[in-house]
Design an enzyme around this catalytic site. Structure first.
Site, mmCIF file in Angstrom:
data_model
loop_
_atom_site.group_PDB
_atom_site.id
_atom_site.type_symbol
_atom_site.label_atom_id
_atom_site.label_comp_id
_atom_site.label_asym_id
_atom_site.label_seq_id
_atom_site.Cartn_x
_atom_site.Cartn_y
_atom_site.Cartn_z
ATOM 1 N N SER A 1 0.797 -1.228 0.000
ATOM 2 C CA SER A 1 0.000 0.000 0.000
ATOM 3 C C SER A 1 0.826 1.273 0.000
ATOM 4 O O SER A 1 0.348 2.304 -0.440
ATOM 5 C CB SER A 1 -0.950 -0.010 1.197
ATOM 6 O OG SER A 1 -0.203 -0.024 2.390
ATOM 7 N N HIS B 1 -5.576 -4.553 -2.048
ATOM 8 C CA HIS B 1 -5.378 -3.399 -2.937
ATOM 9 C C HIS B 1 -5.318 -3.841 -4.397
ATOM 10 O O HIS B 1 -4.641 -3.205 -5.209
ATOM 11 C CB HIS B 1 -4.091 -2.647 -2.565
ATOM 12 C CG HIS B 1 -4.231 -1.756 -1.376
ATOM 13 N ND1 HIS B 1 -4.891 -0.550 -1.409
ATOM 14 C CD2 HIS B 1 -3.799 -1.905 -0.098
ATOM 15 C CE1 HIS B 1 -4.847 0.015 -0.217
ATOM 16 N NE2 HIS B 1 -4.202 -0.791 0.601
ATOM 17 N N LYS C 1 -12.582 -1.892 0.036
ATOM 18 C CA LYS C 1 -11.807 -0.946 -0.781
ATOM 19 C C LYS C 1 -12.491 -0.792 -2.144
ATOM 20 O O LYS C 1 -13.509 -0.122 -2.244
ATOM 21 C CB LYS C 1 -10.354 -1.414 -0.864
ATOM 22 C CG LYS C 1 -9.649 -1.261 0.480
ATOM 23 C CD LYS C 1 -8.160 -1.488 0.444
ATOM 24 C CE LYS C 1 -7.515 -1.052 1.745
ATOM 25 N NZ LYS C 1 -7.088 -2.167 2.605
HETATM 26 C C1 LIG Z 1 -7.010 -2.672 3.993
HETATM 27 C C2 LIG Z 1 -6.277 -3.923 4.138
HETATM 28 C C3 LIG Z 1 -6.719 -4.930 5.019
HETATM 29 C C4 LIG Z 1 -7.875 -4.710 5.957
HETATM 30 O O1 LIG Z 1 -9.076 -4.817 5.280
HETATM 31 P P1 LIG Z 1 -10.440 -4.549 6.106
HETATM 32 O O2 LIG Z 1 -11.454 -5.289 5.333
HETATM 33 O O3 LIG Z 1 -10.639 -3.077 6.099
HETATM 34 O O4 LIG Z 1 -10.238 -5.085 7.469
HETATM 35 C C5 LIG Z 1 -6.030 -6.114 5.055
HETATM 36 N N1 LIG Z 1 -4.950 -6.316 4.266
HETATM 37 C C6 LIG Z 1 -4.492 -5.375 3.415
HETATM 38 C C7 LIG Z 1 -3.295 -5.663 2.561
HETATM 39 C C8 LIG Z 1 -5.133 -4.150 3.332
HETATM 40 O O5 LIG Z 1 -4.671 -3.219 2.508
#
Ligand SMILES: *Cc1c(COP(=O)(O)O)cnc(C)c1O
Length: 397
Positions: A183, A211, A242
């Site tokens: 990220s 992502h 996301k």
């Molecule tokens: C955002 C993210 C998460 C967490 O996801 P949620 O559904 O918001 O708990 C887990 N792993 C990665 C790589 C992320 O970017």
């Protein structure tokens, strides 16, 4: 007796503030979108949401959510195996499996839970988990809950991964775990090399594609498609929070026996509430949409290529790559904060990241593009970046 505990916390909080690490929330009073309204009365163009496909407030998704509210209600008030499984939960799991080309899928309240509940019930002290050093916090926490022996390899360093695979050879089962897209840099895991190595050394592969799912790869199947390793990844975790509508929810998808075992033993699945019908129904509409057309991911990738080209031409130093995460390097921590502050005054909402979120002297502004951005949004952002960049001496003309 609260006693002096409050005082103790106040001191800690002050220390966080003095270190310049105190997080404040900016209040949005509109729906999540390319154009947002802030509580301050200001309007801004949003360049820091994970709303990659613009589905957070997409009319088709909102309509699906409203419809399912009428037919399936608001909440489940139960976990899946007691009385918390509706037809739509099964439908969504099937749609995700079909989309990703996996055997089966299991829904969670969040990807944080998917990662928290995957290791402990599959691996024990006889096994090994081999993890990229930059993996997401939820993977790190999930690994902590598990008794397997831990190995870490340098970020995307295939020589070091091979070294860890050699060193862990006496362990019974081994799994290599990586984020699909990281990220902070927007770089993509070297899944082809990772799969070759794990096949050579007889280890499993797990990818967290939070992502990536829905937009990375020619048809949005994620990093496994981008890296041409469809069918070679054993476990995929990802989020619905996301690109895939952005509400909340997560899932683990993969080989049949693995998902069967998670259904029996995964603690966040057994001991936490079912995904709300509203989210479940809307997510079905998301996967229907993404299975039918690549229009949104194509638009996102065009926006990404356009923005990357123009911002580079403006003289900014960006991390190379193809993902819609575009780190614009400022290097100095304070400068990155001033830069973001000034941009917001000009109506561009971005966040500056600095140590310890990224390495020291690697402060950056992370721009995230969306299919919801129109060309005029991108042009306005580039124009303001140029203006503030010259004002603060980040770029010269
Ligand atoms: C955002 C993210 C998460 C967490 O996801 P949620 O559904 O918001 O708990 C887990 N792993 C990665 C790589 C992320 O970017």
């Amino acid at each position: 007796m609260y006693g002096n505990f409050g005082e103790f916390l106040s001191k800690e909080l002050l220390a966080i503030q003095e270190a310049g690490l105190f997080k404040r929330e900016r209040i949005i009073v509109s729906e999540q979108s390319a154009e947002i309204n802030m509580a301050s009365g200001q309007k801004a163009l949003n360049f820091c949401a994970n709303n990659y496909l613009g589905l957070s407030s997409h009319p088709v998704i909102v309509r699906a959510a409203k419809n399912i509210l009428k037919t399936h209600g608001y909440g489940m008030s139960s976990v899946r195996f007691i009385c918390g499984t509706q037809d739509i939960h099964k439908t969504l799991e099937e749609k995700i499996s079909k989309f990703l080309g996996t055997d089966d899928t299991l829904l969670y309240a969040a990807c944080f839970d998917a990662n928290g509940g995957v290791f402990e019930c599959l691996f024990n002290e006889q096994d090994a988990i081999i993890s990229d050093e930059l993996n997401h916090a939820s993977i790190i926490d999930g690994v902590r809950l598990c008794k397997a022996v831990r190995y870490r390899y340098k970020h995307s360093d295939m020589n070091d991964l091979e070294e860890q695979l050699k060193q862990s050879q006496s362990q019974r089962h081994r799994v290599v775990v990586t984020d699909g897209v990281f990220s902070m840099d927007g770089d993509i895991a070297k899944l082809s090399d990772i799969c070759n190595l794990t096949e050579k050394y007889n280890a499993l592969v797990m990818v967290d594609d939070s992502h990536a799912t829905g937009f990375i790869g020619k048809t949005g199947r994620g990093t496994q498609e981008h890296c041409s390793v469809m069918g070679r990844v054993d476990i995929i975790t990802s989020t619905l929070g996301k690109a895939l509508g952005g509400a909340m929810g997560g899932f683990t998808s993969g080989r049949k026996e693995i998902i069967d075992m998670l259904r029996q033993r995964s603690r966040p699945y057994l001991f936490s509430n079912s995904l709300s019908p509203v989210i479940t129904g809307a997510a079905i509409a998301v996967f229907d949409m993404l299975s039918g057309t690549t229009k949104l991911r194509d638009k996102l990738m065009n926006n990404t290529a356009y923005f990357r080209k123009k911002i580079k031409k403006a003289g900014f130093d960006i991390r190379p790559g193809e993902s819609p995460i575009v780190p614009i390097m400022i290097y100095d921590a304070k400068l990155s904060q001033d830069f973001a502050e000034k941009l917001l005054l000009e109506g561009i909402y971005v966040i500056g990241f600095f140590y310890p979120v990224v390495p020291k002297d690697q402060a950056r502004i992370r721009v995230q593009l969306s299919a919801a951005h129109k060309k005029q949004h991108l042009d306005k952002a580039i124009e303001e970046f140029e203006k503030v960049g010259m004002e603060l001496g980040v770029v010269k003309k």
